[in-house]
Scaffold this motif. Structure first.
Motif, PDB file in Angstrom:
ATOM      1  N   LEU A  82       0.830  -1.208   0.000  1.00 34.90           N
ATOM      2  CA  LEU A  82       0.000   0.000   0.000  1.00 34.90           C
ATOM      3  C   LEU A  82       0.865   1.260   0.000  1.00 34.90           C
ATOM      4  O   LEU A  82       0.609   2.218  -0.731  1.00 34.90           O
ATOM      5  CB  LEU A  82      -0.899  -0.019   1.228  1.00 34.90           C
ATOM      6  N   PHE A  83       1.918   1.201   0.798  1.00 37.73           N
ATOM      7  CA  PHE A  83       2.813   2.342   0.956  1.00 37.73           C
ATOM      8  C   PHE A  83       3.499   2.656  -0.374  1.00 37.73           C
ATOM      9  O   PHE A  83       3.614   3.819  -0.784  1.00 37.73           O
ATOM     10  CB  PHE A  83       3.837   2.006   2.036  1.00 37.73           C
ATOM     11  N   LEU A  86       1.032   4.219  -2.752  1.00 34.75           N
ATOM     12  CA  LEU A  86       0.746   5.591  -2.339  1.00 34.75           C
ATOM     13  C   LEU A  86       1.896   6.516  -2.692  1.00 34.75           C
ATOM     14  O   LEU A  86       1.688   7.634  -3.175  1.00 34.75           O
ATOM     15  CB  LEU A  86       0.479   5.636  -0.846  1.00 34.75           C
TER      16      LEU A  86
ATOM     17  N   PHE B 133      -2.534  -6.419  18.342  1.00 36.17           N
ATOM     18  CA  PHE B 133      -1.688  -5.930  17.248  1.00 36.17           C
ATOM     19  C   PHE B 133      -2.384  -6.108  15.902  1.00 36.17           C
ATOM     20  O   PHE B 133      -2.426  -5.182  15.086  1.00 36.17           O
ATOM     21  CB  PHE B 133      -0.353  -6.680  17.272  1.00 36.17           C
ATOM     22  N   GLU B 137      -3.733  -3.322  13.237  1.00 40.26           N
ATOM     23  CA  GLU B 137      -3.325  -3.237  11.834  1.00 40.26           C
ATOM     24  C   GLU B 137      -4.533  -3.173  10.922  1.00 40.26           C
ATOM     25  O   GLU B 137      -4.542  -2.412   9.955  1.00 40.26           O
ATOM     26  CB  GLU B 137      -2.446  -4.440  11.469  1.00 40.26           C
ATOM     27  N   VAL B 141      -4.759  -0.079   8.464  1.00 43.40           N
ATOM     28  CA  VAL B 141      -4.745  -0.179   7.009  1.00 43.40           C
ATOM     29  C   VAL B 141      -5.977   0.510   6.447  1.00 43.40           C
ATOM     30  O   VAL B 141      -5.902   1.277   5.469  1.00 43.40           O
ATOM     31  CB  VAL B 141      -4.663  -1.650   6.565  1.00 43.40           C
ATOM     32  N   TYR B 144      -5.315   4.154   6.634  1.00 40.95           N
ATOM     33  CA  TYR B 144      -4.381   4.637   5.605  1.00 40.95           C
ATOM     34  C   TYR B 144      -5.159   4.965   4.337  1.00 40.95           C
ATOM     35  O   TYR B 144      -4.961   6.007   3.706  1.00 40.95           O
ATOM     36  CB  TYR B 144      -3.350   3.572   5.228  1.00 40.95           C
ATOM     37  N   SER B 159      -0.656  11.851   4.168  1.00 38.70           N
ATOM     38  CA  SER B 159      -0.834  10.422   4.390  1.00 38.70           C
ATOM     39  C   SER B 159       0.498   9.699   4.334  1.00 38.70           C
ATOM     40  O   SER B 159       0.688   8.693   5.010  1.00 38.70           O
ATOM     41  CB  SER B 159      -1.830   9.824   3.413  1.00 38.70           C
ATOM     42  N   PHE B 160       1.439  10.225   3.549  1.00 35.26           N
ATOM     43  CA  PHE B 160       2.758   9.598   3.522  1.00 35.26           C
ATOM     44  C   PHE B 160       3.369   9.613   4.927  1.00 35.26           C
ATOM     45  O   PHE B 160       3.836   8.600   5.440  1.00 35.26           O
ATOM     46  CB  PHE B 160       3.672  10.338   2.539  1.00 35.26           C
ATOM     47  N   LYS B 161       3.305  10.761   5.566  1.00 35.26           N
ATOM     48  CA  LYS B 161       3.871  10.858   6.926  1.00 35.26           C
ATOM     49  C   LYS B 161       3.085   9.984   7.899  1.00 35.26           C
ATOM     50  O   LYS B 161       3.659   9.305   8.757  1.00 35.26           O
ATOM     51  CB  LYS B 161       3.820  12.310   7.402  1.00 35.26           C
ATOM     52  N   ILE B 163       1.346   7.263   7.337  1.00 31.81           N
ATOM     53  CA  ILE B 163       1.626   5.838   7.176  1.00 31.81           C
ATOM     54  C   ILE B 163       2.998   5.513   7.734  1.00 31.81           C
ATOM     55  O   ILE B 163       3.174   4.510   8.434  1.00 31.81           O
ATOM     56  CB  ILE B 163       1.529   5.425   5.700  1.00 31.81           C
ATOM     57  N   LEU B 164       3.978   6.369   7.458  1.00 34.99           N
ATOM     58  CA  LEU B 164       5.335   6.083   7.919  1.00 34.99           C
ATOM     59  C   LEU B 164       5.381   5.995   9.444  1.00 34.99           C
ATOM     60  O   LEU B 164       5.893   5.017  10.009  1.00 34.99           O
ATOM     61  CB  LEU B 164       6.287   7.172   7.425  1.00 34.99           C
ATOM     62  N   MET B 167       3.591   2.855  10.614  1.00 36.77           N
ATOM     63  CA  MET B 167       4.306   1.603  10.347  1.00 36.77           C
ATOM     64  C   MET B 167       5.428   1.419  11.358  1.00 36.77           C
ATOM     65  O   MET B 167       5.662   0.321  11.863  1.00 36.77           O
ATOM     66  CB  MET B 167       4.878   1.610   8.933  1.00 36.77           C
ATOM     67  N   LEU B 168       6.123   2.517  11.652  1.00 35.30           N
ATOM     68  CA  LEU B 168       7.216   2.412  12.621  1.00 35.30           C
ATOM     69  C   LEU B 168       6.692   2.006  13.995  1.00 35.30           C
ATOM     70  O   LEU B 168       7.269   1.141  14.658  1.00 35.30           O
ATOM     71  CB  LEU B 168       7.954   3.746  12.721  1.00 35.30           C
ATOM     72  N   THR B 171       5.902  -1.584  14.070  1.00 36.55           N
ATOM     73  CA  THR B 171       7.091  -2.421  14.205  1.00 36.55           C
ATOM     74  C   THR B 171       7.560  -2.448  15.654  1.00 36.55           C
ATOM     75  O   THR B 171       7.924  -3.508  16.177  1.00 36.55           O
ATOM     76  CB  THR B 171       8.215  -1.879  13.310  1.00 36.55           C
ATOM     77  N   LEU B 174       5.523  -4.787  17.588  1.00 35.18           N
ATOM     78  CA  LEU B 174       5.939  -6.165  17.370  1.00 35.18           C
ATOM     79  C   LEU B 174       7.173  -6.492  18.211  1.00 35.18           C
ATOM     80  O   LEU B 174       7.259  -7.566  18.824  1.00 35.18           O
ATOM     81  CB  LEU B 174       6.257  -6.343  15.882  1.00 35.18           C
TER      82      LEU B 174
END
Lengths: 108, 495
Positions: A82-83, A86, B133, B137, B141, B144, B159-161, B163-164, B167-168, B171, B174
């Motif tokens: 997805l990333f 995008l 977890f 997600e 998702v 996002y 949205s780029f920021k 999602i980043l 995602m971090l 992680t 996890l």
């Protein structure tokens, strides 16, 4: 194993701190792999038979870390895909793949 | 065993998938999404009654007994959040019917909302930290896609920021789970609670606890909220309202659940730390809210203040403070959705978010103005409205625990919140009208009913505190007494 995890995290962090979309995405992906490996390592690799009833084994492997890992890999795969899509779209629309130019404008 | 517990998770997934199949039938989408949310509401009311009479309800998925399989646990706290979440989303979707563009609707807007709800409800109801977890997600998702759907420049950028950062934090989540599993050998929350109580919350476990705190702080916007104002401001109004009322609350829920059920042994360390973070969050959020002259910014910074305030009550870790947190959490879900919808309507009408460019809207839209006024008072916690009981109890709780500075910050930031929101009210609604009726960029027709419903809800919640008192008390008792949760999940035998 732990050293490999450390190296993966270091590479991932370095890539995320760079400025180009693709590198950042690769960085998250690598860190994700590091976390997956960490799950496996921390679960402890126990050797033994498959954890099934009816088998006359004394030692069973712990199947849980692998199950967790599988789920985590799938999720990581989906979010990375997805990333990527995008960021491609963002590149097309915004005309840049440099994060430094992603600042907002005061007139928006 | 109670099969009702799984319904709030399964129903939105199924109807979301049905919508994907019938892609072009928007009316079916609208009908199905409202129907599903209504059913979730009904199921959660039924669950509330079952919990009140029969204690915490559990469901062992696939018939696997507690510490081995995945368990779903419905206690009062979780089900209350599921109920309020369903109601708020119902209103936001009604708002979306007349505000979201056709293109977004056709690109699975409603199914994505339902998947989001499935993830949120799953996070509330799960009794297993890895499942938490996974549900996170699912929710993320969906979020996002919701935040980037439409693909305008500002959306893609933010949205780029978004999602980043998420995602971090996933992680890190996890990683924290991996450490916890290697230390404790289990992932079931109740089982974890037993084992942590056995070995004591020493240095290593405290470190893992803090790692979890970092993860959930990013998700909830506690102190690590730097991503929040930008990304929530980029999304369309209805989506931003759902996000502000649900997504951050899931993070808060996770913090409260984990630090009341598993890591509750060292409140002097962990809870005080949460308290400090909450205080800093409130101050920074209030500063942001006061500083900006843009509706979206002011409102999103108010979201941040609310987060800090809820966790301030939790940090006190007293009966009174937790009760306040609970009231304020429920209130906050409603009021944040309402205030974002109102702000979005103003922007929709005037075509600008800048306070200095608008004036005198109350002549044209008296109902909107009065609703905004009520919402502003409720946000600041003025007595007859729903913000009041939460504020009183949280302040009392922090004083009781000896955190006078925290209570003081809470009260002080309430004033700043009132100032920031009154700033919007005065400059938008008062003064001469600079906008002719036919000059408006949009129409408020169709948007008002859902906001009116939320306004009524915040008044009703304020006046009818006695009505929900018993439920809230049960929820708080459940949080302060982990044995009940453990007993319900693991059975009286224990492991």
């Amino acid at each position: 194993m732990s050293i490999v995890v450390g190296i993966l995290f270091a590479i991932g962090t370095y890539l995320i701190l760079s400025k180009i979309f693709l590198r950042i995405i690769l960085g998250t992906s690598i860190i994700g792999h590091g976390a997956n490996l960490l799950l496996l390592t921390m679960g402890g690799l126990k050797k033994g038979g498959p954890p099934l009833l009816g088998l006359q084994e004394l030692n069973f492997t712990d199947a849980l870390p692998q199950a967790l890992l599988l789920t985590a890999i799938v999720i990581n795969f989906a979010t990375t895909a997805l990333f990527l899509v995008l960021s491609y779209r963002a590149y097309k629309v915004l005309g840049t793949d440099d994060v430094g130019e992603l600042r907002g404008y005061p007139d928006e | 065993m109670n099969n009702w517990v799984v319904l709030p998770i399964v129903m939105p997934v199924i109807s979301g998938m049905i919508m994907v199949i019938f892609k072009n039938n928007i009316w079916l989408h609208r009908f199905l999404s409202l129907l599903t949310l209504g059913l979730i509401g009904i199921v959660s009311v039924l669950l509330l009654e079952q919990i009140e009479t029969g204690g915490i309800q559990t469901l062992y998925l696939g018939g696997w007994q507690a510490p081995f399989g995945i368990t779903l646990v419905a206690d009062m706290f979780a089900v209350l959040l599921v109920l309020v979440g369903a109601v708020v989303t119902f209103c936001c979707l009604c708002y979306a019917f007349s505000s979201i563009e056709k293109d977004r609707e056709r690109h699975y807007f409603y199914s994505l909302c339902l998947f989001l709800i499935a993830g949120v409800n799953g996070s509330f109801l799960t009794g297993d930290i890895f499942n938490l977890f996974v549900c996170f997600e699912v929710m993320l998702v969906a979020s996002y896609v919701l935040i980037s759907i439409g693909g305008t420049r500002i959306q893609l950028r933010e949205s780029f920021k978004y999602i980043l950062i998420n995602m971090l934090s996933s992680t890190l989540f996890l990683v924290a789970i991996a450490y916890l599993y290697s230390l404790m050998g289990t992932l079931n929350l109740a089982h974890l609670s037993v084992r942590v109580a056995d070995v004591g919350q020493g240095g290593v476990i405290a470190a893992v606890a803090l790692l979890f705190l970092i993860v959930f702080s990013i998700k909830a916007g506690l102190f690590l909220f730097f991503w929040l104002p930008g990304s929530y401001g980029a999304a369309p109004t209805a989506i931003a309202a759902i996000f502000a009322s649900l997504l951050t609350k899931v993070g808060i829920y996770a913090i409260i659940r984990l630090f009341s059920l598993v890591f509750y042994h060292e409140p002097a360390f962990t809870h005080q730390f949460i308290g400090i973070l909450a205080g800093v969050t409130m101050v920074l959020g209030a500063m942001g809210a006061v500083a900006y002259w843009d509706i979206k910014r002011i409102i999103t910074y108010n979201v941040v203040v609310g987060i800090g305030f809820i966790l301030a009550g939790f940090a006190s870790f007293t009966l009174v403070g937790m009760r306040g947190s609970m009231y304020y959490l429920l209130h906050d879900m409603i009021i944040k959705a309402l205030i974002i919808l109102l702000g979005g309507t103003i922007i929709h009408l005037t075509g600008t978010g800048r306070l200095r460019n608008m004036s005198g809207l109350i002549h044209l839209h008296p109902r909107l103005g009065w609703m905004f006024f009520i919402a502003a008072l409720s946000l600041a916690g003025v007595p007859p409205l729903s913000g009041f009981p939460g504020k009183v109890f949280i302040t009392a709780g922090t004083f009781e625990a000896g955190y006078f500075w925290l209570g003081g910050i809470g009260l002080f930031t309430s004033l700043l919140v009132l100032y920031s929101i009154m700033k919007i009210f005065m400059s938008v609604f008062w003064g001469y009208t600079n906008l002719a009726k036919d000059n408006e960029k949009g129409t408020a027709k169709g948007l008002l009913p859902s906001m009116a419903f939320l306004t009524v809800l915040t008044i009703a919640l304020g006046l009818g505190v006695e009505g929900i008192h018993s439920y809230v008390d049960l929820a708080v008792e459940g949080l302060l007494n982990p044995q009940a949760y453990i007993g319900a999940v693991l059975g009286s035998g224990g492991y």
